[in-house]
Design an enzyme around this catalytic site. Structure first.
Site, PDB file in Angstrom:
ATOM      1  N   SER A  29     -26.141  28.106  22.326  1.00  0.00           N
ATOM      2  CA  SER A  29     -26.155  28.131  20.861  1.00  0.00           C
ATOM      3  C   SER A  29     -24.773  28.439  20.300  1.00  0.00           C
ATOM      4  O   SER A  29     -24.145  29.413  20.712  1.00  0.00           O
ATOM      5  CB  SER A  29     -27.104  29.212  20.349  1.00  0.00           C
ATOM      6  OG  SER A  29     -28.382  29.019  20.858  1.00  0.00           O
ATOM      7  N   GLU A  85     -39.336  26.905  22.552  1.00  0.00           N
ATOM      8  CA  GLU A  85     -39.610  25.753  21.695  1.00  0.00           C
ATOM      9  C   GLU A  85     -40.991  25.166  21.981  1.00  0.00           C
ATOM     10  O   GLU A  85     -41.470  24.316  21.235  1.00  0.00           O
ATOM     11  CB  GLU A  85     -38.529  24.686  21.888  1.00  0.00           C
ATOM     12  CG  GLU A  85     -37.174  25.104  21.340  1.00  0.00           C
ATOM     13  CD  GLU A  85     -36.087  24.078  21.642  1.00  0.00           C
ATOM     14  OE1 GLU A  85     -35.973  23.095  20.899  1.00  0.00           O
ATOM     15  OE2 GLU A  85     -35.355  24.276  22.645  1.00  0.00           O
ATOM     16  N   ALA A 112     -25.498  32.009  24.297  1.00  0.00           N
ATOM     17  CA  ALA A 112     -25.229  33.089  23.347  1.00  0.00           C
ATOM     18  C   ALA A 112     -26.141  34.227  23.766  1.00  0.00           C
ATOM     19  O   ALA A 112     -27.295  33.994  24.139  1.00  0.00           O
ATOM     20  CB  ALA A 112     -25.585  32.629  21.940  1.00  0.00           C
TER      21      ALA A 112
HETATM   22  N1  HPA Z   1     -31.428  38.695  21.948  1.00  0.00           N
HETATM   23  C1  HPA Z   1     -31.864  37.593  22.590  1.00  0.00           C
HETATM   24  N2  HPA Z   1     -31.229  36.447  22.579  1.00  0.00           N
HETATM   25  C2  HPA Z   1     -30.059  36.381  21.922  1.00  0.00           C
HETATM   26  C3  HPA Z   1     -29.530  37.479  21.229  1.00  0.00           C
HETATM   27  C4  HPA Z   1     -30.261  38.707  21.253  1.00  0.00           C
HETATM   28  O1  HPA Z   1     -29.849  39.735  20.667  1.00  0.00           O
HETATM   29  N3  HPA Z   1     -28.367  37.079  20.676  1.00  0.00           N
HETATM   30  C5  HPA Z   1     -28.201  35.774  21.018  1.00  0.00           C
HETATM   31  N4  HPA Z   1     -29.227  35.348  21.785  1.00  0.00           N
END
Ligand code: HPA
Length: 273
Positions: A29, A85, A112
């Site tokens: 992401s 999803e 991410a």
């Molecule tokens: N938790 C889970 N998934 C994530 C987060 C998070 O804080 N930040 C980005 N992906």
């Protein structure tokens, strides 16, 4: 999804790109911009690829980009399929099956993630040294197809040590502080509760996210070597007195994109030589 479907998809991709692909990169992401770095790109929208699903998440495009990074032929998955999803787990990991049938031996998984380790500030990058699978599912559950790999694959070194060292070395040359740590995967789509994060911290997790682990497990099933890189986009729930939201996750991912892109550009030729 079956071996034959993976073969069909691999044949389709081969018909679009005639060089032997050496590595595959899955972009997390907010990290999709790396696909723009690919030279002589052949871009294939997922809807044109037989047996592929479509991406449904904001911040994720749905394209496979084939081309070169520093002379190395790569397949870049711009947009991945997440379990939250609603896809079947075999659909989530299907691209990795296809990459393996294309003869690709090196897989770079990026994501991410929320930072659990307070010294890993948002915007920083972490190379994954191990993971904890808390998604409530294992992608290898079900009848095993021996053509992919064995029934009970070893998971003592999911993330290749040599790849990890190469990434750290390249980061050092860039003057980039690359952290190393443990990634815990939950199914999502909710972010975690503060108490869940407290538990994960005590379990030894440095970062938390909703992806990567199914693909990494599948890659090891087929003896591909894996490099995992997490971009810390926020402090996980309860670490700071702040709420977690998807827009911040995407924004911080984009801010880290410069160093992320350069790191990948340097690491790819190193680990594919
Ligand atoms: N938790 C889970 N998934 C994530 C987060 C998070 O804080 N930040 C980005 N992906």
């Amino acid at each position: 999804m079956t071996y034959e479907q993976a073969q069909e998809t691999a044949a389709f991709i081969r018909s679009k790109y005639d060089r032997q692909l050496q590595a595959a990169v899955v972009l997390g992401s907010g990290l999709g911009a790396f696909a723009d770095e690919v030279e002589n790109p052949v871009k294939i929208p997922y809807e044109e690829i037989p047996n592929f699903q479509r991406s449904t998440v904001v911040g994720h495009e749905g394209k496979l980009v084939l081309g070169e990074i520093n002379g190395v032929s790569v397949a870049v998955q711009q947009g991945r399929f997440h379990y939250y999803e609603g896809y079947d787990i075999s659909q989530v990991i299907f691209p990795v099956r296809v990459f393996s049938l294309l003869g690709i031996k090196t897989l770079i998984l990026t994501n991410a993630a929320g930072s659990i380790n307070t010294s890993f500030k948002p915007g920083s990058l972490m190379v994954i040294r191990d993971h904890i699978n808390l998604m409530g599912i294992n992608p290898l559950r079900g009848k095993n197809d021996e053509r992919f790999g064995p029934r009970f694959p070893d998971m003592t070194e999911v993330y290749d040590r040599g790849f990890l060292e190469s990434a750290i070395e390249e980061a050092r040359e860039m003057d980039l502080k690359l952290r190393r740590g443990v990634y815990a995967a939950l199914s999502g789509p909710t972010y975690e509760t503060p108490t869940e994060i407290h538990m994960l911290r005590h379990c030894g997790a440095d970062a938390v996210g909703m992806s990567t682990v199914p693909e990494a497990v599948t890659a090891r099933h087929m003896e591909m070597k894996v490099l995992g890189i997490s971009c810390m986009t926020n402090f996980a729930a309860g670490i700071m007195d702040e709420k977690v939201n998807h827009e911040d996750v995407i924004e911080t991912g984009k801010k880290a994109a410069g160093s992320f892109k350069e790191l990948l550009r340097r690491v790819i030729p190193k680990i594919c030589s």
